[in-house]
Design a protein around this motif. Structure first.
Motif, mmCIF file in Angstrom:
data_model
loop_
_atom_site.group_PDB
_atom_site.id
_atom_site.type_symbol
_atom_site.label_atom_id
_atom_site.label_comp_id
_atom_site.label_asym_id
_atom_site.label_seq_id
_atom_site.Cartn_x
_atom_site.Cartn_y
_atom_site.Cartn_z
ATOM 1 N N HIS A 107 -7.858 27.020 -12.997
ATOM 2 C CA HIS A 107 -8.158 28.254 -13.006
ATOM 3 C C HIS A 107 -6.808 29.045 -13.585
ATOM 4 O O HIS A 107 -5.656 28.813 -13.026
ATOM 5 C CB HIS A 107 -8.396 28.922 -11.648
ATOM 6 N N PRO A 108 -7.051 29.275 -14.808
ATOM 7 C CA PRO A 108 -8.363 29.275 -15.735
ATOM 8 C C PRO A 108 -7.996 27.981 -16.348
ATOM 9 O O PRO A 108 -6.925 27.143 -16.702
ATOM 10 C CB PRO A 108 -7.857 30.417 -16.732
ATOM 11 N N LEU A 109 -9.338 27.688 -17.108
ATOM 12 C CA LEU A 109 -9.311 26.372 -17.901
ATOM 13 C C LEU A 109 -9.580 27.350 -19.520
ATOM 14 O O LEU A 109 -10.186 28.070 -19.543
ATOM 15 C CB LEU A 109 -10.585 25.674 -17.959
ATOM 16 N N ILE A 110 -8.525 26.912 -20.362
ATOM 17 C CA ILE A 110 -8.151 27.738 -21.456
ATOM 18 C C ILE A 110 -8.626 26.599 -22.566
ATOM 19 O O ILE A 110 -8.107 25.706 -22.720
ATOM 20 C CB ILE A 110 -6.763 28.383 -21.653
ATOM 21 N N VAL A 111 -9.787 27.006 -23.280
ATOM 22 C CA VAL A 111 -10.066 26.008 -24.110
ATOM 23 C C VAL A 111 -9.920 26.740 -25.943
ATOM 24 O O VAL A 111 -10.566 27.605 -26.065
ATOM 25 C CB VAL A 111 -11.850 25.655 -24.156
ATOM 26 N N ASN A 112 -9.171 25.928 -26.515
ATOM 27 C CA ASN A 112 -9.176 26.101 -27.918
ATOM 28 C C ASN A 112 -10.029 25.390 -28.809
ATOM 29 O O ASN A 112 -10.338 24.203 -28.587
ATOM 30 C CB ASN A 112 -7.510 25.575 -28.312
ATOM 31 N N THR A 113 -10.467 26.100 -29.784
ATOM 32 C CA THR A 113 -11.583 25.543 -30.519
ATOM 33 C C THR A 113 -11.176 25.517 -31.995
ATOM 34 O O THR A 113 -10.235 26.046 -32.606
ATOM 35 C CB THR A 113 -13.002 26.560 -30.424
ATOM 36 N N CYS A 114 -12.062 24.879 -32.872
ATOM 37 C CA CYS A 114 -11.675 24.941 -34.270
ATOM 38 C C CYS A 114 -12.015 26.053 -34.887
ATOM 39 O O CYS A 114 -12.470 26.945 -34.489
ATOM 40 C CB CYS A 114 -12.611 23.599 -34.908
ATOM 41 N N GLY A 115 -11.771 26.173 -36.239
ATOM 42 C CA GLY A 115 -11.819 27.368 -37.013
ATOM 43 C C GLY A 115 -12.969 27.805 -37.524
ATOM 44 O O GLY A 115 -13.404 28.794 -38.453
ATOM 45 N N PHE A 116 -14.148 26.878 -37.314
ATOM 46 C CA PHE A 116 -15.164 27.356 -37.785
ATOM 47 C C PHE A 116 -16.186 28.259 -37.014
ATOM 48 O O PHE A 116 -16.557 27.981 -35.835
ATOM 49 C CB PHE A 116 -16.425 25.870 -37.836
ATOM 50 N N ILE A 117 -16.528 29.322 -37.501
ATOM 51 C CA ILE A 117 -17.048 30.539 -36.856
ATOM 52 C C ILE A 117 -18.080 31.146 -37.496
ATOM 53 O O ILE A 117 -18.629 32.097 -36.963
ATOM 54 C CB ILE A 117 -15.994 31.621 -36.675
ATOM 55 N N ARG A 118 -18.385 30.916 -38.744
ATOM 56 C CA ARG A 118 -19.697 31.271 -39.587
ATOM 57 C C ARG A 118 -20.788 30.455 -40.028
ATOM 58 O O ARG A 118 -20.295 29.008 -39.988
ATOM 59 C CB ARG A 118 -18.876 31.914 -40.772
ATOM 60 N N GLY A 119 -21.761 30.789 -40.394
ATOM 61 C CA GLY A 119 -22.777 29.988 -40.455
ATOM 62 C C GLY A 119 -22.973 28.924 -39.517
ATOM 63 O O GLY A 119 -23.021 29.383 -38.190
ATOM 64 N N PRO A 120 -23.039 27.551 -39.589
ATOM 65 C CA PRO A 120 -23.273 26.637 -38.504
ATOM 66 C C PRO A 120 -22.329 26.733 -37.582
ATOM 67 O O PRO A 120 -22.385 25.999 -36.515
ATOM 68 C CB PRO A 120 -23.533 25.287 -39.361
ATOM 69 N N GLY A 121 -21.233 26.876 -38.104
ATOM 70 C CA GLY A 121 -20.157 26.902 -37.027
ATOM 71 C C GLY A 121 -20.271 27.735 -35.976
ATOM 72 O O GLY A 121 -19.595 27.320 -34.814
ATOM 73 N N ARG A 122 -20.806 28.906 -36.162
ATOM 74 C CA ARG A 122 -20.949 29.695 -34.884
ATOM 75 C C ARG A 122 -21.806 29.107 -33.839
ATOM 76 O O ARG A 122 -21.650 29.336 -32.645
ATOM 77 C CB ARG A 122 -21.617 31.198 -35.154
ATOM 78 N N PHE A 123 -22.676 28.121 -34.035
ATOM 79 C CA PHE A 123 -23.484 27.549 -33.038
ATOM 80 C C PHE A 123 -22.729 26.387 -32.421
ATOM 81 O O PHE A 123 -23.056 26.128 -31.279
ATOM 82 C CB PHE A 123 -24.659 26.962 -33.922
ATOM 83 N N LEU A 124 -21.768 25.829 -33.414
ATOM 84 C CA LEU A 124 -20.959 24.911 -32.639
ATOM 85 C C LEU A 124 -20.013 25.638 -31.610
ATOM 86 O O LEU A 124 -19.813 25.009 -30.638
ATOM 87 C CB LEU A 124 -19.940 24.340 -33.608
ATOM 88 N N GLN A 125 -19.486 26.642 -31.815
ATOM 89 C CA GLN A 125 -18.761 27.582 -30.884
ATOM 90 C C GLN A 125 -19.715 27.855 -29.727
ATOM 91 O O GLN A 125 -19.293 27.714 -28.501
ATOM 92 C CB GLN A 125 -18.430 28.699 -31.319
ATOM 93 N N ARG A 126 -21.012 28.309 -29.974
ATOM 94 C CA ARG A 126 -21.896 28.375 -28.970
ATOM 95 C C ARG A 126 -21.937 27.156 -27.902
ATOM 96 O O ARG A 126 -21.894 27.359 -26.782
ATOM 97 C CB ARG A 126 -23.258 28.895 -29.407
#
Length: 281
Positions: A107-126
């Motif tokens: 507490h907390p768990l902080i999760v860093n993600t890759c830089g893909f946020i557009r197109g198919p990338g937003r579903f990877l983030q989801r």
């Protein structure tokens, strides 16, 4: 010292209000790693027990490239070998690793993600947010660009925060150079191990073959212990009739997970060679 925008304290307030699992989202060079470090330090200073899960295999802040990694406080990082630096090609494996690394309490768990946020990338983030059980997404992106990402992440709440003023965009060449330096740091001082083929378990993580005689030189591999825990990277160099030659900082090799990246480096040329059997001493 880093520039800390006033808005970043909204994330700290969210943790104090009960947000326990945060995914940090933004395009390349948005300052996600800097924000994650800041939030980890600030929550630790307030008596929380934060953990940092790095789910960006291309530009990791914890662990070597081609891996996911989790660090809890000052304890050594726990690795999960992905085998590639571009996550979309091994999306199911990335999600499985993220889910497994998120199971331990924090507490907390902080999760860093890759830089893909557009197109198919937003579903990877989801899907990453769902895999780790996130209850808040922190987006280091302008609010007027976030509508598609908010739609993909719904019903997960999204907190839009400003980027640090010190963030600078890096060229692809500089990003590749940073990744090469991270590989070099992981293999620095590593010997070449001659590991007996008998008893060595090979695991296909997407390489398309588990026939060791057909593996390409300098194929990136993951070294796992007898319990299946990933402990280090290895470069496959060659196979002889009796042994497999690997460059690795691991002291013992029993399981070798095959990756999908050939590392263009020459660090192994000057590495000491440990003779047949020494890997198991």
């Amino acid at each position: 010292m880093i520039d800390v925008p006033a808005g970043w304290h909204d994330a700290l307030a969210a943790v104090e209000a009960g947000a326990a699992r945060l995914v940090v989202i933004g395009g390349p060079d948005a300052g996600k790693s800097t924000f994650c470090r800041w939030l980890s330090e600030e929550t630790a200073a307030r008596g929380y027990a934060p953990a940092f899960l790095d789910a960006d295999p291309g530009q990791p802040d914890v662990g070597p490239p081609a891996c996911l990694a989790r660090r809890d406080g000052d304890r050594p990082a726990v690795l999960a070998f992905l085998g590639v630096v571009e996550p979309m090609s091994r999306r199911p494996v990335l999600l499985d690793h993220a889910r497994a690394l998120a199971t331990a309490p924090a507490h907390p768990l902080i999760v860093n993600t890759c830089g893909f946020i557009r197109g198919p990338g937003r579903f990877l983030q989801r899907d990453t947010a769902r895999a780790v059980g996130a209850d808040l997404a922190v987006a280091l992106e302008p609010e007027d660009t976030l509508a598609p990402l908010r739609e993909a992440l719904a019903p997960l709440p999204v907190l839009a925060l400003p980027r640090s003023a010190h963030v600078r965009r890096r060229s692809q060449a500089r990003r590749r150079a940073a990744r090469a330096a991270a590989f070099a740091a992981h293999f620095e001082g590593a010997p070449v191990l001659e590991v007996p083929r008998e008893g060595l378990t090979l695991e296909d993580c997407g390489a398309g073959t588990v026939e060791v005689d057909r593996l390409p030189p300098r194929l990136l591999c993951g070294v796992a212990d007898a319990a299946g825990r990933d402990v280090a990277l290895a470069l496959f160099l060659e196979a002889t009739e009796a042994a497999v030659r690997l460059l690795t900082p691991a002291a013992r090799v029993e399981r070798l997970r095959l990756g999908g990246v050939v590392v263009e480096a020459e660090a192994w040329r000057d590495a000491p060679v440990l003779p047949l059997g020494r890997a198991f001493s």
